[in-house]
Design a protein around this motif. Structure first.
Motif, PDB file in Angstrom:
ATOM      1  N   GLU A 409       6.537  25.981  14.513  1.00 24.84           N
ATOM      2  CA  GLU A 409       5.323  26.625  14.728  1.00 24.84           C
ATOM      3  C   GLU A 409       5.302  27.415  16.168  1.00 24.84           C
ATOM      4  O   GLU A 409       4.386  28.101  16.342  1.00 24.84           O
ATOM      5  N   TYR A 410       6.308  26.863  16.986  1.00 27.55           N
ATOM      6  CA  TYR A 410       6.187  27.600  18.329  1.00 27.55           C
ATOM      7  C   TYR A 410       6.959  28.701  18.140  1.00 27.55           C
ATOM      8  O   TYR A 410       6.604  29.817  19.197  1.00 27.55           O
ATOM      9  N   ALA A 411       7.413  29.374  17.068  1.00 28.61           N
ATOM     10  CA  ALA A 411       8.000  30.818  16.974  1.00 28.61           C
ATOM     11  C   ALA A 411       6.763  31.622  16.358  1.00 28.61           C
ATOM     12  O   ALA A 411       7.027  32.987  16.364  1.00 28.61           O
ATOM     13  N   GLU A 412       5.724  31.255  16.195  1.00 30.32           N
ATOM     14  CA  GLU A 412       4.504  32.063  15.586  1.00 30.32           C
ATOM     15  C   GLU A 412       4.072  33.220  16.532  1.00 30.32           C
ATOM     16  O   GLU A 412       3.901  34.270  16.155  1.00 30.32           O
ATOM     17  N   GLY A 413       4.133  32.723  17.905  1.00 31.51           N
ATOM     18  CA  GLY A 413       3.817  33.855  18.894  1.00 31.51           C
ATOM     19  C   GLY A 413       4.756  35.048  18.916  1.00 31.51           C
ATOM     20  O   GLY A 413       4.489  35.946  19.764  1.00 31.51           O
ATOM     21  N   LEU A 414       5.938  34.830  18.478  1.00 34.91           N
ATOM     22  CA  LEU A 414       6.966  35.877  18.623  1.00 34.91           C
ATOM     23  C   LEU A 414       6.752  37.090  17.333  1.00 34.91           C
ATOM     24  O   LEU A 414       7.539  38.119  17.579  1.00 34.91           O
ATOM     25  N   ALA A 425       6.257  35.253  23.903  1.00 33.49           N
ATOM     26  CA  ALA A 425       5.132  34.782  22.995  1.00 33.49           C
ATOM     27  C   ALA A 425       3.894  34.248  23.740  1.00 33.49           C
ATOM     28  O   ALA A 425       3.340  33.361  23.393  1.00 33.49           O
ATOM     29  N   THR A 433       9.301  28.859  23.550  1.00 32.98           N
ATOM     30  CA  THR A 433       9.069  30.070  22.793  1.00 32.98           C
ATOM     31  C   THR A 433      10.415  30.906  22.834  1.00 32.98           C
ATOM     32  O   THR A 433      10.759  31.563  22.120  1.00 32.98           O
ATOM     33  N   LYS A 436      13.071  29.317  20.915  1.00 35.75           N
ATOM     34  CA  LYS A 436      12.913  29.767  19.384  1.00 35.75           C
ATOM     35  C   LYS A 436      13.445  31.251  19.463  1.00 35.75           C
ATOM     36  O   LYS A 436      13.847  31.702  18.060  1.00 35.75           O
ATOM     37  N   PHE A 437      13.190  32.286  20.237  1.00 36.70           N
ATOM     38  CA  PHE A 437      13.736  33.546  20.132  1.00 36.70           C
ATOM     39  C   PHE A 437      15.389  33.355  20.036  1.00 36.70           C
ATOM     40  O   PHE A 437      15.784  34.133  19.120  1.00 36.70           O
TER      41      PHE A 437
END
Length: 508
Positions: A409-414, A425, A433, A436-437
């Motif tokens: 879910e942390y990758a959603e902002g990317l 993000a 994040t 996650k990138f």
């Protein structure tokens, strides 16, 4: 610093000529501690009111008849654990910075034997007496040149002493290059250090310039470098300590030799500290310096993408879209989130070595500093066993880390409307994040990311590089060398890996 290990009782230490004798005295001295004149003096003073109680408290005297040392320093060592020994040695050696102190005998004879004590003593002694001098016109450096470490059994402590000496060499190299100003530690200069390391046994070095990097398609790395007059360098180090069939550990170090933030310019206060933004690269160089001395039975690859992040007319702009080596496109929303851009291409390159594990080390996010401060490095990992091994190594080396999450879910902002992903993000969970990138560029091998933005250097009056996490990484590699060898790669896979290695032989 010249360290020497020798079997010395307290009485033998007392009879050794030196500028200062430092005796560590625990709450419960080891059984069999001798009862000569020095031991009697220490026991008497330990109960005296003028020697303050508490870990690392000192008692010092000149001209004691019971010792041949010009100065005697007693220091309380608490429970005698590695952590207590580190604090005790740091306090004692920190008090011995007078110009005339060139040789010190450090007696550990009264300590009950515990694994890690010798390494804690050596690293603390080196840290307490370290002095940066490279760009000072009248630098005197440290006067202390020789530390003789006295233990009950030198034979028993020899292996740990060798490892500790190697770690000290690695940490000091990492400190030296991280401490240097940006104009004295350019990407080209880092490459020269790597080439010198390549002359050591079992180490090979290859340095790629802009043309080779362009041929590899490292569009994200090149985008960061294009705003600087200093040419980028992609450094590839290989240490061969095990059979060629054994898959290597790949270490990837962020090498931004100075970070202005680019077009997303950083505030002026403390921008000078952005010379430390190559702390990950410095730690990889430090590890290879330590490997050259320790010679463990492992294979290690070091990858260092190195460049400056500058704001000239050619620099990348917010909104630009670049294509990474992996083929994935990235929208540059913040040019100060540049470290992940150079790392993502290096992580893609790492796949060609068919590694058993990949670990990147980077001064990546201010968010990690807010989360963990300067005590623990942030640890992210896709593999529980790798995470546990690194955490255990950090604790053993007194170079600790703390695992943080990697929920999808942390990758959603990317997500981006104009590319496969954005490079930031938002402010929330910035360290996560960023990880996650990077995860988007990792292959199937177990991967860990160490965010050392809070631990790579200190600010204020004690401003300077720490050399972390060289100790953690060397402890991990030492543990790996002692573990059963992993299964050999299939012959066809080995050929692919070998061919690949020859061909490419704030927020961050």
């Amino acid at each position: 610093m010249n360290f020497e290990l020798k079997s010395l009782t307290l009485s033998q230490a007392a009879a050794t000529p030196c500028d200062a004798l430092v005796v560590l005295w625990p709450e419960q001295p080891a059984a069999g501690t001798d009862s000569g004149p020095l031991a009697e003096l220490v026991r008497r003073e330990a109960d005296a009111a003028h020697w303050e109680k508490g870990l690392a408290k000192l008692w010092a005297s000149h001209g004691q008849a019971v010792v041949k040392a010009a100065r005697l320093v007693l220091v309380r060592a608490g429970d005698g654990s590695p952590a207590s020994v580190r604090k005790a040695v740091a306090a004692a050696l920190g008090s011995l910075k007078a110009p005339g102190v060139k040789k010190v005998v450090l007696s550990l004879a009264a300590l009950p034997y515990k694994a890690g004590v010798v390494q804690a003593a050596l690293t603390a002694a080196a840290d307490a007496t370290y002095a940066y001098t490279t760009t000072k016109s009248k630098a005197t450096g440290r006067s202390l040149q020789h530390v003789l470490v006295g233990v009950v059994s030198a034979t028993e402590a020899q292996a740990e002493f060798k490892q500790a000496s190697a770690v000290v060499a690695g940490v000091e190299l990492a400190k030296e290059w991280a401490n240097r100003p940006g104009n004295h530690a350019t990407p080209t200069m880092l490459a020269d250090v790597a080439r010198k390391l390549g002359k050591s046994p079992r180490i090979k070095t290859e340095v790629l310039g802009p043309r080779e990097v362009a041929k590899l398609g490292m569009g994200a790395f090149m985008a960061v470098a294009q705003g600087s007059e200093e040419p980028l360098r992609f450094i590839v180090l290989q240490y061969h300590g095990a059979a060629k069939t054994q898959a290597p550990v790949v270490l990837v170090g962020k090498g931004i030799t100075f970070d202005t933030g680019g077009i997303s310019l950083k505030p002026a206060p403390e921008m000078d500290e952005m010379k430390f933004d190559m702390g990950g690269a410095a730690s990889v160089l430090g590890v290879f310096a330590a490997l050259a001395e320790a010679q463990p039975a492992v294979n290690v690859v070091g990858l260092i993408p190195s460049c400056e992040n500058m704001p000239d007319g050619r620099a990348i702009k917010p909104g630009d879209v670049v294509t990474s080596m992996s083929g994935q496109t990235i929208e540059i929303l913040n040019t100060d989130a540049e470290g992940r851009l150079i790392l993502c291409d290096a992580l893609t390159y790492a796949k060609r070595f068919k590694p058993q594990a990949v670990i990147d080390i980077a001064t990546l996010t201010g968010a990690c500093v807010i989360a963990l401060g300067g005590v623990r490095s942030g640890l992210f990992a896709t593999d529980d066993a790798l995470a546990a091994a690194l955490a255990q190594a950090g604790d053993a080396a007194l170079d600790p880390c703390w695992r943080l999450p990697l929920d999808d879910e942390y990758a959603e902002g990317l997500k981006s409307n104009f590319a496969d992903m954005g490079n930031v993000a938002g402010r929330q969970a910035g360290a996560v994040t960023a990880a996650k990138f990077l995860q988007k560029f990792v292959g199937d091998a177990p991967w860990a990311h160490l965010d050392i933005a809070g631990t790579a250097w200190k600010s204020g009056a004690a401003k300077g590089a720490t050399g972390r996490p060289v100790g953690l990484l060397m402890q991990y590699l030492a543990q790996l060398a002692q573990a059963p060898a992993p299964a050999a790669l299939p012959k066809a896979t080995r050929k692919v890996a070998a061919k690949g290695s020859r061909s490419g032989a704030g927020a961050g």
